[in-house]
Design an enzyme around this catalytic site. Structure first.
Site, PDB file in Angstrom:
ATOM      1  N   SER A  43       1.490   3.515  -2.588  1.00  0.00           N
ATOM      2  CA  SER A  43       1.333   4.549  -3.618  1.00  0.00           C
ATOM      3  C   SER A  43       0.961   5.886  -3.002  1.00  0.00           C
ATOM      4  O   SER A  43       1.044   6.926  -3.649  1.00  0.00           O
ATOM      5  CB  SER A  43       0.266   4.133  -4.642  1.00  0.00           C
ATOM      6  OG  SER A  43      -0.986   3.999  -4.008  1.00  0.00           O
ATOM      7  N   ARG A  44       0.521   5.863  -1.723  1.00  0.00           N
ATOM      8  CA  ARG A  44       0.176   7.148  -1.084  1.00  0.00           C
ATOM      9  C   ARG A  44       0.352   7.045   0.433  1.00  0.00           C
ATOM     10  O   ARG A  44       0.626   5.969   0.981  1.00  0.00           O
ATOM     11  CB  ARG A  44      -1.263   7.547  -1.424  1.00  0.00           C
ATOM     12  CG  ARG A  44      -2.318   6.616  -0.877  1.00  0.00           C
ATOM     13  CD  ARG A  44      -3.714   7.231  -1.029  1.00  0.00           C
ATOM     14  NE  ARG A  44      -4.610   6.670  -0.049  1.00  0.00           N
ATOM     15  CZ  ARG A  44      -5.708   5.979  -0.347  1.00  0.00           C
ATOM     16  NH1 ARG A  44      -6.058   5.785  -1.590  1.00  0.00           N
ATOM     17  NH2 ARG A  44      -6.475   5.502   0.637  1.00  0.00           N
ATOM     18  N   GLY A  65       0.819  -1.219   0.000  1.00  0.00           N
ATOM     19  CA  GLY A  65       0.000   0.000   0.000  1.00  0.00           C
ATOM     20  C   GLY A  65       0.844   1.256   0.000  1.00  0.00           C
ATOM     21  O   GLY A  65       0.607   2.165   0.795  1.00  0.00           O
ATOM     22  N   ASN A 120       2.081  -2.285   5.482  1.00  0.00           N
ATOM     23  CA  ASN A 120       1.494  -0.967   5.709  1.00  0.00           C
ATOM     24  C   ASN A 120       0.042  -0.864   5.245  1.00  0.00           C
ATOM     25  O   ASN A 120      -0.738  -0.125   5.841  1.00  0.00           O
ATOM     26  CB  ASN A 120       2.342   0.080   4.972  1.00  0.00           C
ATOM     27  CG  ASN A 120       1.625   1.404   4.848  1.00  0.00           C
ATOM     28  OD1 ASN A 120       1.580   2.190   5.786  1.00  0.00           O
ATOM     29  ND2 ASN A 120       1.020   1.671   3.683  1.00  0.00           N
ATOM     30  N   TYR A 172     -11.660  -1.734  13.068  1.00  0.00           N
ATOM     31  CA  TYR A 172     -10.278  -1.311  12.843  1.00  0.00           C
ATOM     32  C   TYR A 172      -9.399  -1.657  14.048  1.00  0.00           C
ATOM     33  O   TYR A 172      -8.334  -2.267  13.916  1.00  0.00           O
ATOM     34  CB  TYR A 172     -10.287   0.195  12.590  1.00  0.00           C
ATOM     35  CG  TYR A 172      -8.953   0.812  12.265  1.00  0.00           C
ATOM     36  CD1 TYR A 172      -8.309   0.529  11.068  1.00  0.00           C
ATOM     37  CD2 TYR A 172      -8.345   1.706  13.147  1.00  0.00           C
ATOM     38  CE1 TYR A 172      -7.086   1.120  10.752  1.00  0.00           C
ATOM     39  CE2 TYR A 172      -7.134   2.302  12.842  1.00  0.00           C
ATOM     40  CZ  TYR A 172      -6.513   2.001  11.646  1.00  0.00           C
ATOM     41  OH  TYR A 172      -5.308   2.581  11.343  1.00  0.00           O
ATOM     42  N   SER A 209      -1.697   0.603  14.918  1.00  0.00           N
ATOM     43  CA  SER A 209      -2.334   1.905  15.154  1.00  0.00           C
ATOM     44  C   SER A 209      -2.482   2.134  16.654  1.00  0.00           C
ATOM     45  O   SER A 209      -2.599   1.179  17.427  1.00  0.00           O
ATOM     46  CB  SER A 209      -3.727   1.937  14.525  1.00  0.00           C
ATOM     47  OG  SER A 209      -4.439   3.074  14.960  1.00  0.00           O
ATOM     48  N   LYS A 212      -6.138  -4.204  14.359  1.00  0.00           N
ATOM     49  CA  LYS A 212      -4.804  -3.715  14.728  1.00  0.00           C
ATOM     50  C   LYS A 212      -4.330  -4.370  16.042  1.00  0.00           C
ATOM     51  O   LYS A 212      -3.132  -4.614  16.222  1.00  0.00           O
ATOM     52  CB  LYS A 212      -4.804  -2.186  14.845  1.00  0.00           C
ATOM     53  CG  LYS A 212      -5.092  -1.473  13.508  1.00  0.00           C
ATOM     54  CD  LYS A 212      -4.052  -1.774  12.445  1.00  0.00           C
ATOM     55  CE  LYS A 212      -4.221  -0.904  11.198  1.00  0.00           C
ATOM     56  NZ  LYS A 212      -3.216  -1.189  10.159  1.00  0.00           N
ATOM     57  N   VAL A 219      -3.577  -6.986  -1.086  1.00  0.00           N
ATOM     58  CA  VAL A 219      -2.935  -7.837  -0.079  1.00  0.00           C
ATOM     59  C   VAL A 219      -3.810  -9.016   0.339  1.00  0.00           C
ATOM     60  O   VAL A 219      -3.291 -10.027   0.820  1.00  0.00           O
ATOM     61  CB  VAL A 219      -2.491  -7.031   1.179  1.00  0.00           C
ATOM     62  CG1 VAL A 219      -1.348  -6.099   0.863  1.00  0.00           C
ATOM     63  CG2 VAL A 219      -3.663  -6.302   1.814  1.00  0.00           C
ATOM     64  N   ILE A 253      -2.048  10.768  11.877  1.00  0.00           N
ATOM     65  CA  ILE A 253      -1.028  11.200  10.928  1.00  0.00           C
ATOM     66  C   ILE A 253      -1.726  11.847   9.730  1.00  0.00           C
ATOM     67  O   ILE A 253      -2.783  11.363   9.290  1.00  0.00           O
ATOM     68  CB  ILE A 253      -0.182   9.983  10.452  1.00  0.00           C
ATOM     69  CG1 ILE A 253       0.378   9.187  11.655  1.00  0.00           C
ATOM     70  CG2 ILE A 253       0.941  10.426   9.514  1.00  0.00           C
ATOM     71  CD1 ILE A 253       1.325   9.934  12.569  1.00  0.00           C
TER      72      ILE A 253
HETATM   73  P1  NAD Z   1      -4.090   5.791   3.286  1.00  0.00           P
HETATM   74  O1  NAD Z   1      -5.526   5.442   3.173  1.00  0.00           O
HETATM   75  O2  NAD Z   1      -3.607   7.068   2.718  1.00  0.00           O
HETATM   76  O3  NAD Z   1      -3.179   4.625   2.694  1.00  0.00           O
HETATM   77  C1  NAD Z   1      -3.486   3.279   2.829  1.00  0.00           C
HETATM   78  C2  NAD Z   1      -2.840   2.569   1.679  1.00  0.00           C
HETATM   79  O4  NAD Z   1      -3.174   1.189   1.728  1.00  0.00           O
HETATM   80  C3  NAD Z   1      -3.360   3.101   0.348  1.00  0.00           C
HETATM   81  O5  NAD Z   1      -2.296   3.228  -0.572  1.00  0.00           O
HETATM   82  C4  NAD Z   1      -4.334   2.020  -0.100  1.00  0.00           C
HETATM   83  O6  NAD Z   1      -4.482   1.940  -1.494  1.00  0.00           O
HETATM   84  C5  NAD Z   1      -3.617   0.804   0.447  1.00  0.00           C
HETATM   85  N1  NAD Z   1      -4.488  -0.341   0.528  1.00  0.00           N
HETATM   86  C6  NAD Z   1      -5.717  -0.429   1.094  1.00  0.00           C
HETATM   87  N2  NAD Z   1      -6.230  -1.645   0.898  1.00  0.00           N
HETATM   88  C7  NAD Z   1      -5.299  -2.342   0.191  1.00  0.00           C
HETATM   89  C8  NAD Z   1      -5.252  -3.655  -0.309  1.00  0.00           C
HETATM   90  N3  NAD Z   1      -6.267  -4.496  -0.154  1.00  0.00           N
HETATM   91  N4  NAD Z   1      -4.131  -4.046  -0.969  1.00  0.00           N
HETATM   92  C9  NAD Z   1      -3.097  -3.205  -1.168  1.00  0.00           C
HETATM   93  N5  NAD Z   1      -3.103  -1.929  -0.716  1.00  0.00           N
HETATM   94  C10 NAD Z   1      -4.195  -1.521  -0.051  1.00  0.00           C
HETATM   95  O7  NAD Z   1      -3.788   5.691   4.814  1.00  0.00           O
HETATM   96  P2  NAD Z   1      -2.431   5.861   5.653  1.00  0.00           P
HETATM   97  O8  NAD Z   1      -2.765   6.817   6.709  1.00  0.00           O
HETATM   98  O9  NAD Z   1      -1.276   6.092   4.793  1.00  0.00           O
HETATM   99  O10 NAD Z   1      -2.380   4.404   6.325  1.00  0.00           O
HETATM  100  C11 NAD Z   1      -1.267   3.533   6.199  1.00  0.00           C
HETATM  101  C12 NAD Z   1      -1.279   2.573   7.364  1.00  0.00           C
HETATM  102  O11 NAD Z   1      -1.125   3.330   8.564  1.00  0.00           O
HETATM  103  C13 NAD Z   1      -2.584   1.790   7.517  1.00  0.00           C
HETATM  104  O12 NAD Z   1      -2.300   0.459   7.909  1.00  0.00           O
HETATM  105  C14 NAD Z   1      -3.291   2.515   8.628  1.00  0.00           C
HETATM  106  O13 NAD Z   1      -4.169   1.680   9.328  1.00  0.00           O
HETATM  107  C15 NAD Z   1      -2.118   2.961   9.485  1.00  0.00           C
HETATM  108  N6  NAD Z   1      -2.417   4.092  10.361  1.00  0.00           N
HETATM  109  C16 NAD Z   1      -2.688   5.325   9.862  1.00  0.00           C
HETATM  110  C17 NAD Z   1      -2.962   6.365  10.744  1.00  0.00           C
HETATM  111  C18 NAD Z   1      -3.257   7.773  10.281  1.00  0.00           C
HETATM  112  O14 NAD Z   1      -3.588   8.597  11.120  1.00  0.00           O
HETATM  113  N7  NAD Z   1      -3.123   8.117   9.032  1.00  0.00           N
HETATM  114  C19 NAD Z   1      -2.965   6.118  12.114  1.00  0.00           C
HETATM  115  C20 NAD Z   1      -2.703   4.841  12.582  1.00  0.00           C
HETATM  116  C21 NAD Z   1      -2.410   3.839  11.699  1.00  0.00           C
END
Ligand code: NAD
Length: 248
Positions: free
Chosen positions: A14-15, A12, A91, A156, A143, A160, A65, A189
């Site tokens: 790409s972003r 994951g 991720n 969620y 998380s 986690k 995934v 984040i």
């Molecule tokens: P985001 O939504 O920007 O990125 C999530 C990424 O996972 C995206 O690129 C999405 O396309 C990819 N993804 C989702 N389902 C997928 C799949 N089935 N196969 C492949 N890729 C897949 O969110 P983020 O904030 O960058 O989150 C990244 C990680 O960090 C996640 O596991 C999220 O739970 C965790 N997280 C984020 C935060 C936050 O505040 N942003 C806080 C705690 C944990």
């Protein structure tokens, strides 16, 4: 450079946080595999950005995934291109912002499929090359929701918390193979995931965080690089909160 010559798969990526982990690992000298589900344009943008910096050891791999065969193909393609797998960053994840009472069975299943079974698929697919070399790093992105009960994140938080359990068990199961397994527990984040909160909700969350702000993807990526490097070699089985003090 901390990760010179290492090969890292980041799911994951790409972003958001994954994108920054891929960029930071490539900048630290690693060959990187950018896995993405559907964001082809965004993934190509990351590749172009790295190539513009002279970092050309980048492989894009499209696949969800929760698709076991696709993750096996990704591991195979990685070994074929780079000769092995040193680092796996699990991720990819989805947030279902719903109270349990509102959560439909298929939404519950989807959360488990991506956030937990997806990690299982990626670890199973990547383990053999690590075991063969008796060396490896697995970094799971958990998380803060797994540490403190945040209302509206039932599915969620469940996934986690499960990931934390898997991290602890695997750290013991794989220690003998020279593989460390840790989890990062980000707080709030600045990514698309937290962009869904309106101004009022964001302000409420700021008030709960001792450092009074959301973190940046770099805050997570820095720790991922550290854990994946030789500097992190004596750390395993840990759930590391990076949350501005939220979970204290
Ligand atoms: P985001 O939504 O920007 O990125 C999530 C990424 O996972 C995206 O690129 C999405 O396309 C990819 N993804 C989702 N389902 C997928 C799949 N089935 N196969 C492949 N890729 C897949 O969110 P983020 O904030 O960058 O989150 C990244 C990680 O960090 C996640 O596991 C999220 O739970 C965790 N997280 C984020 C935060 C936050 O505040 N942003 C806080 C705690 C944990």
């Amino acid at each position: 450079m901390l990760l010179q010559g290492k090969t890292a798969i980041i799911t994951g990526s790409s972003r958001g946080i994954g994108r920054q982990i891929a960029i930071s690992m490539a900048e630290a000298g690693a060959n990187v595999v950018i896995n993405y589900r559907s964001g082809t344009e965004a993934a190509e943008e990351v590749k172009s950005l790295l190539e513009a910096k002279g970092l050309t050891n980048v492989l894009l791999f499209q696949g969800s995934v929760d698709d076991k065969e696709a993750m096996e193909a990704m591991a195979k393609a990685t070994v074929e291109r780079f000769g092995g797998i040193d680092i796996l960053v699990n991720n990819a994840g989805i947030l279902l912002p719903k109270f349990l009472m509102m959560t439909k069975p298929d939404e519950w299943d989807q959360s488990l499929n991506v956030n937990l079974t997806g990690v299982y698929n990626c670890i199973k697919a990547s383990l053999r090359p690590m075991i063969e070399r008796k060396c490896g790093r697995i970094v799971n992105v958990s998380s803060v929701a797994s540490l403190s009960g945040i209302p509206g994140q039932a599915a969620y938080a469940t996934t986690k918390a499960g990931l934390n359990g898997l991290t602890r068990v695997l750290s013991k199961e794989l220690a003998g193979f020279g593989i460390t397994v840790n989890a990062l527990a980000p707080g709030f984040i600045e990514t698309d995931m937290t962009a869904i909160f309106n101004e009022k909700k964001t302000k409420e969350y700021y008030d709960m965080i001792p450092l009074k702000k959301f973190g940046k993807p770099e805050d997570i990526a820095n720790m991922a690089v550290f854990l994946a490097s030789d500097q992190g070699q004596y750390i395993t089985g840990q759930i590391i909160a990076i949350d501005g003090g939220l979970s204290v």
